[in-house]
Scaffold this motif. Structure first.
Motif, PDB file in Angstrom:
ATOM      1  N   THR A  53      11.705  36.189 -43.961  1.00 15.34           N
ATOM      2  CA  THR A  53      12.494  35.788 -42.914  1.00 15.34           C
ATOM      3  C   THR A  53      13.771  35.266 -43.145  1.00 15.34           C
ATOM      4  N   VAL A  54      15.045  35.800 -42.827  1.00 12.88           N
ATOM      5  CA  VAL A  54      16.157  35.102 -43.059  1.00 12.88           C
ATOM      6  C   VAL A  54      17.114  34.908 -41.676  1.00 12.88           C
ATOM      7  N   MET A  55      17.879  34.134 -41.908  1.00 12.31           N
ATOM      8  CA  MET A  55      18.841  33.521 -40.804  1.00 12.31           C
ATOM      9  C   MET A  55      20.348  33.713 -41.169  1.00 12.31           C
ATOM     10  N   VAL A  56      21.161  34.188 -40.447  1.00 10.02           N
ATOM     11  CA  VAL A  56      22.629  34.372 -40.523  1.00 10.02           C
ATOM     12  C   VAL A  56      23.142  33.633 -39.283  1.00 10.02           C
ATOM     13  N   ARG A  57      24.368  32.769 -39.837  1.00 10.06           N
ATOM     14  CA  ARG A  57      24.700  31.894 -38.683  1.00 10.06           C
ATOM     15  C   ARG A  57      26.405  31.996 -38.843  1.00 10.06           C
ATOM     16  N   THR A  58      26.838  31.909 -37.594  1.00  7.15           N
ATOM     17  CA  THR A  58      28.217  31.929 -37.094  1.00  7.15           C
ATOM     18  C   THR A  58      28.631  30.801 -35.890  1.00  7.15           C
ATOM     19  N   GLU A  59      29.581  30.848 -35.615  1.00  6.54           N
ATOM     20  CA  GLU A  59      30.072  29.791 -34.759  1.00  6.54           C
ATOM     21  C   GLU A  59      30.800  30.504 -33.410  1.00  6.54           C
ATOM     22  N   LEU A  60      30.949  29.797 -32.404  1.00  4.33           N
ATOM     23  CA  LEU A  60      31.515  30.311 -31.150  1.00  4.33           C
ATOM     24  C   LEU A  60      32.877  29.638 -30.732  1.00  4.33           C
ATOM     25  N   ASP A  61      33.152  28.327 -30.881  1.00  3.90           N
ATOM     26  CA  ASP A  61      34.326  27.815 -30.252  1.00  3.90           C
ATOM     27  C   ASP A  61      35.523  27.905 -31.046  1.00  3.90           C
ATOM     28  N   ALA A  62      36.432  27.316 -30.060  1.00  2.00           N
ATOM     29  CA  ALA A  62      38.200  27.477 -30.380  1.00  2.00           C
ATOM     30  C   ALA A  62      38.696  26.116 -30.526  1.00  2.00           C
ATOM     31  N   LEU A  63      39.963  26.185 -30.640  1.00  2.00           N
ATOM     32  CA  LEU A  63      40.675  24.807 -30.819  1.00  2.00           C
ATOM     33  C   LEU A  63      41.528  24.520 -29.752  1.00  2.00           C
ATOM     34  N   PRO A  64      42.128  23.224 -29.552  1.00  2.00           N
ATOM     35  CA  PRO A  64      42.997  23.317 -28.545  1.00  2.00           C
ATOM     36  C   PRO A  64      44.643  23.288 -29.220  1.00  2.00           C
ATOM     37  N   VAL A  65      44.884  24.752 -29.372  1.00  2.00           N
ATOM     38  CA  VAL A  65      46.063  25.056 -30.211  1.00  2.00           C
ATOM     39  C   VAL A  65      46.797  26.182 -29.526  1.00  2.00           C
ATOM     40  N   ARG A  66      48.231  25.921 -29.513  1.00  2.00           N
ATOM     41  CA  ARG A  66      48.891  27.218 -28.814  1.00  2.00           C
ATOM     42  C   ARG A  66      49.045  28.188 -29.850  1.00  2.00           C
ATOM     43  N   GLU A  67      48.687  29.378 -29.221  1.00  2.00           N
ATOM     44  CA  GLU A  67      48.802  30.665 -30.085  1.00  2.00           C
ATOM     45  C   GLU A  67      50.261  31.148 -30.036  1.00  2.00           C
ATOM     46  N   GLN A  68      50.788  31.323 -31.190  1.00  2.00           N
ATOM     47  CA  GLN A  68      51.925  32.048 -31.562  1.00  2.00           C
ATOM     48  C   GLN A  68      52.095  33.277 -32.200  1.00  2.00           C
ATOM     49  N   THR A  69      50.951  34.030 -32.051  1.00  2.00           N
ATOM     50  CA  THR A  69      50.861  35.136 -32.886  1.00  2.00           C
ATOM     51  C   THR A  69      51.504  36.546 -32.360  1.00  2.00           C
ATOM     52  N   GLY A  70      51.854  36.563 -30.882  1.00  2.00           N
ATOM     53  CA  GLY A  70      52.642  37.721 -30.187  1.00  2.00           C
ATOM     54  C   GLY A  70      51.634  38.672 -30.202  1.00  2.00           C
ATOM     55  N   LEU A  71      50.475  38.514 -30.519  1.00  2.00           N
ATOM     56  CA  LEU A  71      49.294  39.692 -30.331  1.00  2.00           C
ATOM     57  C   LEU A  71      49.238  40.264 -28.909  1.00  2.00           C
ATOM     58  N   PRO A  72      49.086  41.383 -28.588  1.00  2.00           N
ATOM     59  CA  PRO A  72      48.939  41.958 -27.222  1.00  2.00           C
ATOM     60  C   PRO A  72      47.452  41.427 -26.625  1.00  2.00           C
TER      61      PRO A  72
END
Length: 183
Positions: A53-72
């Motif tokens: 039995t194994v466990m794999v973990r990740t996270e869900l949250d974001a940060l209070p930061v302005r995005e400046q990537t220009g991504l669609p």
């Protein structure tokens, strides 16, 4: 899913929509899903006969930061902070990518079942200073989902594309806060 999560980030402890989307996606893949562990945490369980039995973990949250990537699919989210100010929110730490990778692993495992044993996929809320791991553990994560090993990953921009790195023991296991005053 990656682009949707990236476009609709949620701050630590507020991952309601992200958790709901992931729970639905895991159920559609045939996982047993437990929600609201330590807040908005999710555990997806896939059993495939006897074995480890194994466990794999990740996270869900974001940060209070302005995005400046220009991504669609750039973040469309701003929220009010405790002072009543509107602050932008984005996945500046890569959690959207981590979450998408674990969901892709879930799809592969569910479709191919080329393993023996049980896999627990853990989607942790409030990783960025919100105590999400502590809350999941206090809510009985390890008692409810006992495992023999746990694995996590983190994207690392300094590693060339197509490569990965490992180390013995923990790495990137600290969330520190400091304050800088400029006069």
């Amino acid at each position: 899913m990656y682009r949707d999560i990236h476009q609709h980030p949620e701050l630590p402890g507020q991952e309601v929509q992200t958790a709901a989307k992931l729970a639905a996606a895991l159920r559609a893949l045939g996982f047993e899903v437990t929600e609201k562990i330590g807040g908005h945490g999710i555990v997806g369980v896939l059993r495939n006969g006897p074995g480890p039995t194994v466990m794999v973990r990740t996270e869900l949250d974001a940060l209070p930061v302005r995005e400046q990537t220009g991504l669609p699919y750039a973040s469309t989210v701003s929220v009010k902070n405790d002072a009543g100010e509107t602050v932008p929110v984005m996945h500046a730490c890569g959690h959207d990518g981590h979450t998408a990778m674990l969901l892709a692993a879930a799809k592969h495992l569910a479709q191919h079942r080329n393993f023996d044993g049980t896999v627990y996929l853990v989607f942790q809320p409030a990783e960025e200073g919100g105590g999400g791991a502590r809350e999941m553990i206090a809510d009985g994560l390890f008692e409810r989902f006992p495992m023999e090993a746990i694995f996590g990953l983190h994207n690392w921009p300094g590693i060339p594309s197509g490569h990965f790195a490992v180390c013995k023991g923990p790495i990137m296991a600290s969330s520190n806060e400091f304050r800088i005053v400029i006069r």
